[in-house]
Design a protein around this motif. Structure first.
Motif, short mmCIF file in Angstrom:
data_model
loop_
_atom_site.label_atom_id
_atom_site.label_comp_id
_atom_site.label_asym_id
_atom_site.label_seq_id
_atom_site.Cartn_x
_atom_site.Cartn_y
_atom_site.Cartn_z
N ARG A 217 51.40 68.89 46.74
CA ARG A 217 50.05 68.88 47.30
C ARG A 217 49.37 67.52 47.11
N THR A 218 49.64 66.87 46.00
CA THR A 218 49.07 65.54 45.78
C THR A 218 49.65 64.53 46.76
N ASP A 219 50.97 64.60 46.98
CA ASP A 219 51.61 63.72 47.97
C ASP A 219 51.00 63.95 49.35
N ARG A 220 50.75 65.22 49.68
CA ARG A 220 50.18 65.53 50.99
C ARG A 220 48.75 64.98 51.10
N LEU A 221 47.97 65.12 50.02
CA LEU A 221 46.61 64.56 50.03
C LEU A 221 46.63 63.06 50.23
N MET A 222 47.51 62.37 49.52
CA MET A 222 47.56 60.92 49.65
C MET A 222 47.97 60.51 51.06
N SER A 223 48.86 61.27 51.68
CA SER A 223 49.26 60.99 53.06
C SER A 223 48.09 61.21 54.01
N GLU A 224 47.32 62.26 53.78
CA GLU A 224 46.16 62.55 54.62
C GLU A 224 45.10 61.46 54.47
N LEU A 225 44.92 60.98 53.26
CA LEU A 225 43.95 59.90 53.05
C LEU A 225 44.39 58.62 53.76
N ALA A 226 45.68 58.36 53.71
CA ALA A 226 46.21 57.18 54.42
C ALA A 226 45.97 57.31 55.92
N ALA A 227 46.17 58.53 56.44
CA ALA A 227 45.96 58.76 57.88
C ALA A 227 44.49 58.58 58.26
N LEU A 228 43.59 58.79 57.29
CA LEU A 228 42.16 58.61 57.53
C LEU A 228 41.74 57.15 57.41
N GLY A 229 42.69 56.27 57.06
CA GLY A 229 42.41 54.84 56.99
C GLY A 229 42.23 54.28 55.60
N PHE A 230 42.41 55.12 54.57
CA PHE A 230 42.28 54.62 53.20
C PHE A 230 43.54 53.84 52.79
N LYS A 231 43.31 52.69 52.18
CA LYS A 231 44.40 51.87 51.65
C LYS A 231 44.24 51.78 50.13
N ILE A 232 45.35 51.81 49.43
CA ILE A 232 45.31 51.72 47.97
C ILE A 232 45.13 50.26 47.57
N LEU A 233 44.03 49.96 46.90
CA LEU A 233 43.82 48.62 46.37
C LEU A 233 44.58 48.42 45.06
N LYS A 234 44.54 49.46 44.23
CA LYS A 234 45.22 49.38 42.94
C LYS A 234 45.46 50.78 42.41
N ARG A 235 46.56 50.91 41.67
CA ARG A 235 46.87 52.16 41.00
C ARG A 235 47.17 51.88 39.53
N GLU A 236 46.61 52.72 38.66
CA GLU A 236 46.95 52.67 37.24
C GLU A 236 47.24 54.10 36.79
N GLY A 237 48.51 54.38 36.50
CA GLY A 237 48.90 55.74 36.15
C GLY A 237 48.64 56.68 37.32
N ASP A 238 47.85 57.73 37.08
CA ASP A 238 47.52 58.69 38.13
C ASP A 238 46.16 58.41 38.75
N SER A 239 45.59 57.26 38.48
CA SER A 239 44.29 56.90 39.03
C SER A 239 44.45 55.84 40.12
#
Length: 245
Positions: A217-239
């Motif tokens: 479900r977390t992988d699916r949420l991250m994919s949906e956010l990417a489809a909405l135009g969100f880009k990851i600036l930085k990741r630290e652990g699960d944040s």
């Protein structure tokens, strides 16, 4: 070491640390990256006392700095003891900030911490509810360690609390938030992806391990956010800090 033995060892550590720090040395506050936190409140368990004297939530504070400035308007889900709100108001100096917190034991702790840092809590709205996919009521488990309280049952007392969607929360604010900060112990998966699209920036901690299907479900949420135009600036652990800008 078994999980039971590990938990016993941690409990002994927490109790001993608190006794020495609070009873013998008189320590009543902790300082985390410029934010003072009271240790003298009924909601502070032995585990939380230990954690709040170590490295409490500073990772997410550093991530938030990547997208926030004095012109930012912020909504936070899962205010807990008020640390992130105080950091953003006091250290970063954001323009507007509102908090959402479902645990009924925490408003007085948040108020105490705001005043400890020279801030007027009345200038930062606190909505007493749980963020959810629909308005109404929802079951919420109050854990002895405040950062484990959640709509996901992690042990503790289960109570009914108001449930609010992001659109309904925003409709009650006097400003339009451009950034969403959330650390809500698995509840991030109950929020429809299109509600996240109401923001330009996200500072989100994920909790895939709390649910049997959490990874998927977390992988699916991250994919949906990417489809909405969100880009990851930085990741630290699960944040993560993500932006559409």
């Amino acid at each position: 070491m078994s999980n039971t033995a590990l938990e016993i060892a941690r409990t002994a550590r927490d109790v001993g640390y608190r006794f020495i720090s609070q009873r013998l040395l008189g320590r009543q506050t902790a300082d985390q990256v410029g934010v003072k936190l009271t240790l003298d409140h009924p909601a502070i368990s032995d585990r939380m006392f230990y954690v709040m004297n170590r490295d409490y939530e500073s990772r997410d504070a550093r991530l938030a700095e990547l997208v926030l400035n004095h012109e930012s308007d912020v909504l936070e889900l899962g205010a807990s003891c008020g640390f992130m709100a105080i950091y953003c108001r006091k250290i970063i100096g954001v323009r507007n900030y509102a908090m959402v917190e479902a645990n009924p034991a925490l408003p007085s702790l948040i108020d105490q911490n705001f005043r400890l840092n020279g801030l007027d809590p009345d200038t930062t709205p606190l909505i007493r509810a749980a963020a959810a996919g629909a308005d109404g009521q929802i079951s919420f488990t109050v854990h002895r360690n405040i950062w484990s309280s959640s709509v996901v049952d992690r042990g503790g007392e289960t109570i009914a609390v108001p449930a609010r969607t992001l659109p309904s929360i925003i409709a009650d604010l006097s400003f339009a938030p451009d950034t969403l900060i959330l650390d809500i112990e698995g509840s991030e998966l109950q929020i429809p992806a299109e509600h996240y699209a109401l923001f330009d920036n996200l500072v989100i901690e994920t909790h895939a391990k709390l649910l049997p299907d959490g990874e998927e479900r977390t992988d699916r949420l991250m994919s949906e956010l990417a489809a909405l135009g969100f880009k990851i600036l930085k990741r630290e652990g699960d944040s993560y800090v993500m932006t559409k800008r």
